[in-house]
Design a protein around this motif. Sequence first.
Motif, PDB file in Angstrom:
ATOM      1  N   SER A  87      -1.895   3.699  -5.563  1.00 11.32           N
ATOM      2  CA  SER A  87      -0.720   3.495  -6.514  1.00 11.32           C
ATOM      3  C   SER A  87      -0.851   4.082  -7.595  1.00 11.32           C
ATOM      4  CB  SER A  87      -0.729   1.577  -6.834  1.00 11.32           C
ATOM      5  OG  SER A  87       0.171   1.354  -7.705  1.00 11.32           O
ATOM      6  N   THR A  88       0.226   4.861  -8.089  1.00  9.27           N
ATOM      7  CA  THR A  88       0.218   5.666  -9.151  1.00  9.27           C
ATOM      8  C   THR A  88      -0.004   4.935 -10.320  1.00  9.27           C
ATOM      9  OG1 THR A  88       2.395   6.163  -9.107  1.00  9.27           O
ATOM     10  CG2 THR A  88       1.165   7.921  -7.869  1.00  9.27           C
ATOM     11  N   ARG A  89       0.541   3.848 -10.526  1.00 12.90           N
ATOM     12  CA  ARG A  89       0.731   2.798 -11.829  1.00 12.90           C
ATOM     13  C   ARG A  89      -0.668   2.106 -12.134  1.00 12.90           C
ATOM     14  NH1 ARG A  89       6.794   0.972 -10.987  1.00 12.90           N
ATOM     15  NH2 ARG A  89       7.709   2.943 -11.169  1.00 12.90           N
ATOM     16  N   CYS A  90      -1.469   2.250 -11.030  1.00  7.60           N
ATOM     17  CA  CYS A  90      -2.792   1.268 -11.346  1.00  7.60           C
ATOM     18  C   CYS A  90      -3.812   1.874 -11.638  1.00  7.60           C
ATOM     19  CB  CYS A  90      -3.049   0.550  -9.853  1.00  7.60           C
ATOM     20  SG  CYS A  90      -4.454  -0.327  -9.715  1.00  7.60           S
ATOM     21  N   HIS A  91      -4.309   1.657 -12.873  1.00  6.85           N
ATOM     22  CA  HIS A  91      -5.745   2.309 -13.569  1.00  6.85           C
ATOM     23  C   HIS A  91      -6.950   1.970 -12.460  1.00  6.85           C
ATOM     24  CE1 HIS A  91      -3.479   3.460 -17.013  1.00  6.85           C
ATOM     25  NE2 HIS A  91      -3.210   2.219 -17.201  1.00  6.85           N
ATOM     26  N   ILE A  92      -6.992   1.045 -11.753  1.00  9.06           N
ATOM     27  CA  ILE A  92      -8.325   0.635 -10.987  1.00  9.06           C
ATOM     28  C   ILE A  92      -7.959   1.914  -9.920  1.00  9.06           C
ATOM     29  CG2 ILE A  92      -9.151  -0.655  -9.149  1.00  9.06           C
ATOM     30  CD1 ILE A  92      -8.366  -3.010 -11.065  1.00  9.06           C
ATOM     31  N   SER A  93      -6.825   2.033  -9.199  1.00  5.56           N
ATOM     32  CA  SER A  93      -6.457   3.075  -8.116  1.00  5.56           C
ATOM     33  C   SER A  93      -6.603   4.274  -8.496  1.00  5.56           C
ATOM     34  CB  SER A  93      -5.039   2.651  -7.700  1.00  5.56           C
ATOM     35  OG  SER A  93      -4.700   3.491  -6.268  1.00  5.56           O
ATOM     36  N   LYS A  94      -6.418   4.683  -9.717  1.00  3.95           N
ATOM     37  CA  LYS A  94      -6.681   5.957 -10.280  1.00  3.95           C
ATOM     38  C   LYS A  94      -8.143   6.377 -10.532  1.00  3.95           C
ATOM     39  CE  LYS A  94      -2.188   6.617 -12.859  1.00  3.95           C
ATOM     40  NZ  LYS A  94      -1.832   6.565 -14.235  1.00  3.95           N
ATOM     41  N   ARG A  95      -8.896   5.341 -10.838  1.00  9.56           N
ATOM     42  CA  ARG A  95     -10.194   5.580 -11.020  1.00  9.56           C
ATOM     43  C   ARG A  95     -10.987   5.698  -9.575  1.00  9.56           C
ATOM     44  NH1 ARG A  95     -11.641   1.311 -13.929  1.00  9.56           N
ATOM     45  NH2 ARG A  95     -12.202   0.035 -12.206  1.00  9.56           N
ATOM     46  N   VAL A  96     -10.769   4.716  -8.645  1.00 11.34           N
ATOM     47  CA  VAL A  96     -11.123   4.825  -7.300  1.00 11.34           C
ATOM     48  C   VAL A  96     -10.835   6.165  -6.534  1.00 11.34           C
ATOM     49  CG1 VAL A  96     -11.162   3.906  -5.134  1.00 11.34           C
ATOM     50  CG2 VAL A  96     -11.406   2.584  -7.119  1.00 11.34           C
ATOM     51  N   SER A 110      -4.238  -2.037  -2.196  1.00 14.45           N
ATOM     52  CA  SER A 110      -4.203  -0.943  -3.170  1.00 14.45           C
ATOM     53  C   SER A 110      -4.931  -1.028  -4.142  1.00 14.45           C
ATOM     54  CB  SER A 110      -2.757  -0.865  -3.629  1.00 14.45           C
ATOM     55  OG  SER A 110      -2.601   0.069  -4.576  1.00 14.45           O
ATOM     56  N   PRO A 111      -5.869  -0.051  -4.209  1.00 12.96           N
ATOM     57  CA  PRO A 111      -6.080   1.426  -3.139  1.00 12.96           C
ATOM     58  C   PRO A 111      -6.518   1.027  -2.130  1.00 12.96           C
ATOM     59  CG  PRO A 111      -7.667   1.416  -4.990  1.00 12.96           C
ATOM     60  CD  PRO A 111      -6.911   0.021  -5.439  1.00 12.96           C
ATOM     61  N   GLN A 112      -6.240   1.387  -1.103  1.00 17.34           N
ATOM     62  CA  GLN A 112      -6.963   1.346   0.207  1.00 17.34           C
ATOM     63  C   GLN A 112      -7.324   2.655   1.086  1.00 17.34           C
ATOM     64  OE1 GLN A 112      -4.208  -0.689   3.074  1.00 17.34           O
ATOM     65  NE2 GLN A 112      -5.887  -1.725   4.000  1.00 17.34           N
ATOM     66  N   MET A 113      -8.336   2.337   1.899  1.00 17.14           N
ATOM     67  CA  MET A 113      -8.823   3.531   2.502  1.00 17.14           C
ATOM     68  C   MET A 113      -8.945   2.972   4.035  1.00 17.14           C
ATOM     69  SD  MET A 113     -12.404   5.573   2.407  1.00 17.14           S
ATOM     70  CE  MET A 113     -13.363   5.970   3.777  1.00 17.14           C
ATOM     71  N   ILE A 114      -8.428   3.803   5.053  1.00 21.86           N
ATOM     72  CA  ILE A 114      -8.457   3.310   6.433  1.00 21.86           C
ATOM     73  C   ILE A 114      -8.772   4.628   7.096  1.00 21.86           C
ATOM     74  CG2 ILE A 114      -7.108   2.525   8.384  1.00 21.86           C
ATOM     75  CD1 ILE A 114      -4.803   1.605   6.299  1.00 21.86           C
ATOM     76  N   VAL A 115     -10.262   4.200   7.906  1.00 24.42           N
ATOM     77  CA  VAL A 115     -10.727   5.200   8.634  1.00 24.42           C
ATOM     78  C   VAL A 115      -9.882   4.995  10.152  1.00 24.42           C
ATOM     79  CG1 VAL A 115     -12.533   6.217   9.658  1.00 24.42           C
ATOM     80  CG2 VAL A 115     -12.731   4.997   7.498  1.00 24.42           C
ATOM     81  N   VAL A 116      -9.486   5.877  10.753  1.00 26.47           N
ATOM     82  CA  VAL A 116      -8.689   6.071  12.198  1.00 26.47           C
ATOM     83  C   VAL A 116      -9.442   6.815  12.926  1.00 26.47           C
ATOM     84  CG1 VAL A 116      -6.450   6.155  13.170  1.00 26.47           C
ATOM     85  CG2 VAL A 116      -6.603   5.626  10.765  1.00 26.47           C
ATOM     86  N   GLU A 117      -9.660   6.174  14.227  1.00 21.46           N
ATOM     87  CA  GLU A 117     -10.208   7.162  15.419  1.00 21.46           C
ATOM     88  C   GLU A 117      -9.499   6.633  16.527  1.00 21.46           C
ATOM     89  OE1 GLU A 117     -14.598   6.893  15.807  1.00 21.46           O
ATOM     90  OE2 GLU A 117     -14.861   7.436  13.710  1.00 21.46           O
ATOM     91  N   ASN A 118      -8.729   7.668  17.307  1.00 22.28           N
ATOM     92  CA  ASN A 118      -8.353   7.486  18.535  1.00 22.28           C
ATOM     93  C   ASN A 118      -6.997   6.451  18.433  1.00 22.28           C
ATOM     94  OD1 ASN A 118     -10.062   9.180  20.058  1.00 22.28           O
ATOM     95  ND2 ASN A 118     -11.411   7.457  20.137  1.00 22.28           N
ATOM     96  N   GLY A 119      -6.350   6.720  17.078  1.00 18.36           N
ATOM     97  CA  GLY A 119      -5.037   5.785  17.184  1.00 18.36           C
ATOM     98  C   GLY A 119      -5.411   4.507  16.586  1.00 18.36           C
ATOM     99  N   ILE A 120      -6.731   4.109  16.293  1.00 20.75           N
ATOM    100  CA  ILE A 120      -7.050   2.603  15.719  1.00 20.75           C
ATOM    101  C   ILE A 120      -7.913   2.687  14.540  1.00 20.75           C
ATOM    102  CG2 ILE A 120      -8.526   0.708  16.678  1.00 20.75           C
ATOM    103  CD1 ILE A 120      -8.097   1.778  19.637  1.00 20.75           C
ATOM    104  N   ALA A 121      -7.522   1.811  13.756  1.00 18.57           N
ATOM    105  CA  ALA A 121      -8.279   1.528  12.488  1.00 18.57           C
ATOM    106  C   ALA A 121      -9.493   1.045  12.976  1.00 18.57           C
ATOM    107  CB  ALA A 121      -7.391   0.810  11.525  1.00 18.57           C
ATOM    108  N   VAL A 122     -10.447   1.659  12.691  1.00 20.52           N
ATOM    109  CA  VAL A 122     -11.986   1.328  12.840  1.00 20.52           C
ATOM    110  C   VAL A 122     -12.715   0.712  11.682  1.00 20.52           C
ATOM    111  CG1 VAL A 122     -12.170   3.038  14.906  1.00 20.52           C
ATOM    112  CG2 VAL A 122     -12.873   3.873  12.657  1.00 20.52           C
ATOM    113  N   ARG A 123     -12.103   0.995  10.565  1.00 17.09           N
ATOM    114  CA  ARG A 123     -12.751   0.619   9.296  1.00 17.09           C
ATOM    115  C   ARG A 123     -11.892   0.607   8.039  1.00 17.09           C
ATOM    116  NH1 ARG A 123     -16.463  -2.405   7.271  1.00 17.09           N
ATOM    117  NH2 ARG A 123     -18.046  -1.697   6.101  1.00 17.09           N
ATOM    118  N   ASN A 124     -11.965  -0.211   7.255  1.00 17.66           N
ATOM    119  CA  ASN A 124     -10.853  -0.209   5.942  1.00 17.66           C
ATOM    120  C   ASN A 124     -11.422  -0.930   4.731  1.00 17.66           C
ATOM    121  OD1 ASN A 124      -9.254  -2.652   5.187  1.00 17.66           O
ATOM    122  ND2 ASN A 124      -9.443  -2.663   7.461  1.00 17.66           N
ATOM    123  N   ALA A 125     -11.271  -0.369   3.655  1.00 13.63           N
ATOM    124  CA  ALA A 125     -12.009  -0.826   2.384  1.00 13.63           C
ATOM    125  C   ALA A 125     -10.860  -0.604   1.176  1.00 13.63           C
ATOM    126  CB  ALA A 125     -13.100   0.132   2.022  1.00 13.63           C
TER     127      ALA A 125
END
Length: 144
Positions: free
Chosen positions: A47-56, A98-113
């Motif tokens: 999110s370009t408007r969120c200071h937490i997102s910018k820092r992360v 938001s913010p969010q990181m999604i790790v994808v393997e073989n078309g499946i989300a295997v982890r997110n944070a």
Amino acid sequence: MSFFKTLFTPSAAEDPADFWKLISSETDVEEALADSYGNKVVIFKHSTRCHISKRVLKNFEKQVKKSDKEAIYYFLDLLSYRSISDAIAERLEVQHQSPQMIVVENGIAVRNASHQNISLDILWYVENISIFAKLFGGLAQLAS
């Protein structure tokens, strides 16, 4: 009015780092999912408007630049492409953050944070889970 425009408009210094592949369409999402069949894919929703997102984001980019972990990194500006962000959440069956990181393997989300939990350590965690599963699965077969 220009004060608010300056406050809420990303500057050139805030543009995504050069390792990112930008997501701006459903086709880009399909490309990311296709890439995940041969590589680890990371989707970062920002999110370009969120200071937490910018820092992360800034901290994550520093980690990636210093890392030797192999992955393809996709970047989504979720304020500009909210419908695509929603489609990613639905397709990968992850709750929108938001913010969010999604790790994808073989078309499946295997982890997110999200938020301060976003780190390259998540890639390491996923790699170790795979290694342990193979190791312990193999040991279980030997024991039986």
